[in-house]
Design an enzyme around this catalytic site. Structure first.
Site, PDB file in Angstrom:
ATOM      1  N   ALA A 259       0.858  -1.179   0.000  1.00 58.78           N
ATOM      2  CA  ALA A 259       0.000   0.000   0.000  1.00 58.78           C
ATOM      3  C   ALA A 259       0.898   1.234   0.000  1.00 58.78           C
ATOM      4  O   ALA A 259       2.113   1.134   0.183  1.00 58.78           O
ATOM      5  CB  ALA A 259      -0.924   0.007   1.217  1.00 58.78           C
ATOM      6  N   GLU A 293      -1.077   2.002   7.288  1.00 58.47           N
ATOM      7  CA  GLU A 293      -1.173   3.180   6.419  1.00 58.47           C
ATOM      8  C   GLU A 293      -1.824   4.352   7.146  1.00 58.47           C
ATOM      9  O   GLU A 293      -1.441   5.507   6.930  1.00 58.47           O
ATOM     10  CB  GLU A 293      -1.944   2.832   5.150  1.00 58.47           C
ATOM     11  CG  GLU A 293      -1.312   1.731   4.317  1.00 58.47           C
ATOM     12  CD  GLU A 293       0.138   1.989   3.970  1.00 58.47           C
ATOM     13  OE1 GLU A 293       0.500   3.157   3.701  1.00 58.47           O
ATOM     14  OE2 GLU A 293       0.928   1.025   3.970  1.00 58.47           O
TER      15      GLU A 293
END
Length: 854
Positions: A259, A293
């Site tokens: 990600a 994230e």
């Protein structure tokens, strides 16, 4: 392409104060190029010369304060600028190339429905593939953006995007961002399937390709629930509120990383939208990435590294927080078991190679952006997170979080260094964190902790109580750790119970510490119980004997993970025979209840022990051991509906498929569409089965094409490429090779990053050594050429998946060493080849030891 050096970045940062970017992108100019117009407003602190980065297909015009610049002066990716003191406006108009390597503006057409999707990956120095920029992390600015796209598309970005003008115009305006580093700027465009909600007054959204819509819908509540819970937890522990205007999570195709923490628009590889059955540990991993994230929104996005030598400040922190916060606020409470048994080995392995580096390397060790890219590895992630976990154990969570919040308050929307972070921690505690940082963050390598147990009167007074632990510390770091004392359970000799857990501090510098205990010695003594520190551990002879008999009876999965890690390290270090590891797996994995442990142990046994450490003559026996083990696991979970049991069953089926030496059972499963007693063969299991049949010579090109017609998705295309490359046929190998490494006369599109990887994964097979051996000599020059021509993403794919792993032979090592010595691989390929060759030396040494012992 010239890379930006640290000296150049420092010089430019002294000269410029960048205020604002205005970006206009036109995504309607065809399949190969898009339009990019950039206006940058900035101040020069004094007269001087500098440059702006841009990598265009065609540079149409550039003006500085309204005066035309000579576009012919563009030198590769650098347009020179001569500046007077004061404010300036630079305007650059260009056509840019779409990418098929996951770098810059990636373009993907979904084979399932023909729809096209675009997204950016501007990380490190790829923003210049999208728009002109002063491309370094410490020149932050605010960004305004407009995008023209096909009218049926949706446009996403770092801030809320609004359609403007007539719908047929396809024009989108993005809200002005907070100050961002250039590498965080993100766009995504296409006919996205979108799910929206709101939490704490903030818009949340999930996006994926339309062909994946049913699978995203099925998991949407889980994804939103994890997002909400992590968001709330970060607001409990951080004083600074979430700093951006929205939180979108887009699952995008052919993404190179797990990600990317783009502020307001996190992009994930869309394999996280599960099309097929997965284990709960795999769901946990997805949850961890979501938490990881989101942590970056503060550590990385709000406060950003000044230069790439401090990448650990981003990644180690997010890695630690991802595992910790997910375990605190969701049903996934076993994150640290998974970290211990799967993720941490990534750090241990990297830290024992010649390419190792400190978690926080010296600035002069990261001289340029090419050097920086090499440090996105198991050290910056897994070892760094381990170091932070050790810091919390030593410092205490309260002082740790106080230091972090001080850091955020002092550097919000700015840049910071390791020294700044350590100073913030020092203000929050009376402990000497500067010395801790020197010992833990500025050194490389793995410490080893080896226990020796002696009993009072062991030689002449059997039955006396009292014993001593001499804990030898080979290394330099201080360690705060726990020592677990385990006894046999009185009602079950195969089970263990913890008698006590003793905390101990080992000083910096190594040496031996002696601890004295009363009572009988435990059946098993476990150093680093709880896995709070980062070190290789050994077991004393008595404890290892107990572990061999009762490992699956240890009550704590983290403790079992520590023992399995010790066994793994001993195999790699030549202290435990690979067959002994297999025997331990055979005895205990059928009784294992933790999915992460079963998955990691079987993965190491199948890919490293069976394929690399054991000689070819011993491989069939190893595969038989693994299939017998998997059958036992299937029998134990037959008829059980619990999620953990279903996950273990899925692991067993995968192992049976990957370890099959004859095609009969696999063909039966494929024909029936199910394993007896379940699971059904979903797309992932069908492609896995067909790939194994291809390796065994029991699949045909027509059968592969028929399966692709059944599953014409992007994943299906990758599966077909893998299967075709795996066929034990000279023509199939030649075709696959030409696809990966086309000759100079090749025209037309090349393999995307994902199709290259799939083809490479299928090509090299241990069952086909004679067939693939002639390609070994061709591999090294071919990899050098493709890396130079296609960039870092393909260099990494060629160096990892393209490497001839099954050829564990001295000649492979000689050819690889000659390549590093006599050619000039790109930095990304050089690092991957160096690491692969070091792993090969280790495998050769293990085989040498086995031969000497036979």
């Amino acid at each position: 392409m010239p890379v930006l050096t640290r000296d150049e970045a420092q010089t430019r940062a002294r000269l410029l104060d960048v205020h604002r970017y205005g970006i206009d992108l036109d995504l309607t100019r065809g399949d190969e190029h898009f339009g990019s117009t950039t206006v940058i407003r900035f101040t020069a602190r004094e007269a001087g010369t500098t440059f702006v980065e841009v990598r265009p297909a065609a540079l149409h015009r550039a003006t500085l304060d309204g005066h035309a610049l000579d576009v012919a002066t563009l030198d590769d990716n650098r347009l020179p600028l001569t500046l007077t003191p004061g404010d300036h406006e630079l305007r650059v108009e260009a056509d840019m190339r779409y990418s098929h390597t996951g770098e810059g503006m990636h373009r993907f057409t979904d084979p399932a429905d023909g729809e096209t999707y675009l997204y950016t990956q501007c990380f490190l120095d790829d923003v210049q593939r999208v728009f002109a920029a002063f491309d370094q992390p410490d020149l932050k600015a605010v960004f305004d953006a407009t995008v023209t796209a096909p009218p049926q598309w949706t446009v996403l970005g770092n801030a809320i995007a609004t359609r403007v003008g007539a719908p047929a115009d396809g024009r989108w305006q993005l809200a002005t961002t907070a100050p961002l580093s250039t590498y965080f700027v993100a766009f995504a465009a296409g006919p996205w399937h979108t799910l929206r909600t709101e939490h704490a007054g903030l818009p949340f959204a999930l996006h994926c390709r339309r062909s994946l819509a049913p699978h995203l819908d099925a998991d949407a509540e889980e994804l939103f629930d994890i997002t909400r819970r992590c968001y709330d937890r970060y607001h409990q522990i951080f004083d600074e509120p979430y700093p951006f205007d929205s939180y979108d999570q887009a699952f995008v195709p052919e993404f190179n990383a797990g990600a990317m923490e783009n502020p307001g628009l996190v992009t994930f590889r869309d394999e996280f939208v599960f099309r097929s059955a997965v284990t709960d540990t795999e769901r946990q991993t997805r949850g961890m990435v979501i938490a990881h994230e989101m942590a970056h929104m503060w550590f990385g996005d709000l406060v950003t590294l000044q230069w790439w030598d401090d990448i650990w400040l981003n990644e180690s922190f997010a890695e630690y927080m991802g595992y910790q916060v997910l375990s605190e606020v969701t049903r996934f409470t076993g994150t640290w078991t998974d970290f211990a048994v799967a993720r941490k080995s990534w750090g241990y392995d990297a830290d024992q190679r010649p390419s190792t580096h400190p978690v926080a390397p010296a600035a002069d060790a990261v001289r340029d952006t090419a050097s920086a890219l090499l440090n996105f590895d198991g050290i910056s992630y897994a070892k760094g997170a381990s170091a932070l976990r050790q810091l919390v154990a030593w410092l205490g969570e309260k002082d740790f979080l106080a230091g972090i919040n001080d850091h955020f308050a002092r550097h919000r929307f700015g840049n910071a260094t390791l020294a700044d972070f350590i100073d913030s921690l020092a203000r929050a505690t009376g402990r000497d964190v500067h010395a801790w940082a020197d010992n833990w963050l500025r050194t490389s390598g793995v410490d080893t902790l080896t226990p020796r147990v002696t009993e009072d009167g062991a030689d002449d007074e059997p039955g006396t109580t009292g014993w001593h632990l001499d804990l030898h510390h080979d290394g330099t770091r201080p360690h705060h750790l726990a020592i677990g004392l385990y006894d046999h359970a009185p009602d079950d000799p195969r089970a263990l119970v913890r008698r006590d857990r003793v905390e101990a501090d080992l000083p910096a510098g190594g040496g031996t510490r002696t601890l004295t205990f009363t009572g009988p010695r435990p059946a098993l003594l476990l150093v680093n119980d709880g896995d709070l520190t980062y070190a290789k551990v050994r077991l004393d002879a008595g404890s290892w004997d107990t572990a061999l008999r009762t490992l699956s009876g240890l009550p704590d999965p983290v403790a079992r993970a520590v023992v399995w890690n010790a066994a793994r390290d001993m195999v790699r270090d030549g202290e435990l025979a690979p067959a002994a590891y297999l025997d331990a797996a055979r005895a205990h994995i059928p009784h294992e209840t933790d999915i992460a442990i079963a998955q990691a142990v079987l993965g190491f046994a199948r890919t490293q022990i069976a394929d690399r450490y054991l000689p070819a003559t011993a491989r069939p026996t190893a595969l038989t051991t693994l299939t017998d083990l998997a059958h036992d696991l299937l029998r134990r979970t037959d008829g059980t509906g619990q999620p953990d049991a279903q996950g273990l069953r899925l692991i067993a089926v995968r192992t049976l498929i990957d370890s099959a030496t004859t095609p009969g059972v696999l063909q039966d499963w494929l024909t029936a569409g199910t394993v007896p007693g379940g699971p059904a063969l979903d797309p992932e299991l069908r492609w896995r089965t067909l790939a194994r049949l291809a390796v065994l010579g029991a699949a045909t090109p027509d059968a592969i094409d028929a399966e692709l017609a059944r599953d014409p998705s992007a994943t299906g295309q990758e599966g077909a490429a893998r299967c075709h490359a795996a066929l034990p046929d000279a023509t199939a190998k030649a075709t696959a090779w030409q696809a990966m490494y086309p000759g100079e006369g090749k025209t037309g599109p090349e393999l995307s990053n994902y199709l290259f990887t799939a083809t490479a994964q299928g090509f090299w097979q241990p069952e086909q050594l004679d067939l693939v051996r002639p390609y070994r000599e061709r591999y090294f020059p071919a990899a050098v050429t493709v890396a130079a021509r296609r960039g870092p993403a393909l260099a990494i794919a060629a160096g990892v998946h393209g490497f001839p792993h099954p050829l564990v032979e001295a000649e492979t090592l000689h050819l690889g060493e000659a390549c590093l010595r006599d050619t000039d691989p790109t930095p990304a390929l050089r690092r991957k080849l160096a690491d692969q060759l070091d792993d090969l030396r280790r495998a050769l040494k293990i085989r040498e030891n086995l031969q000497a012992d036979s």
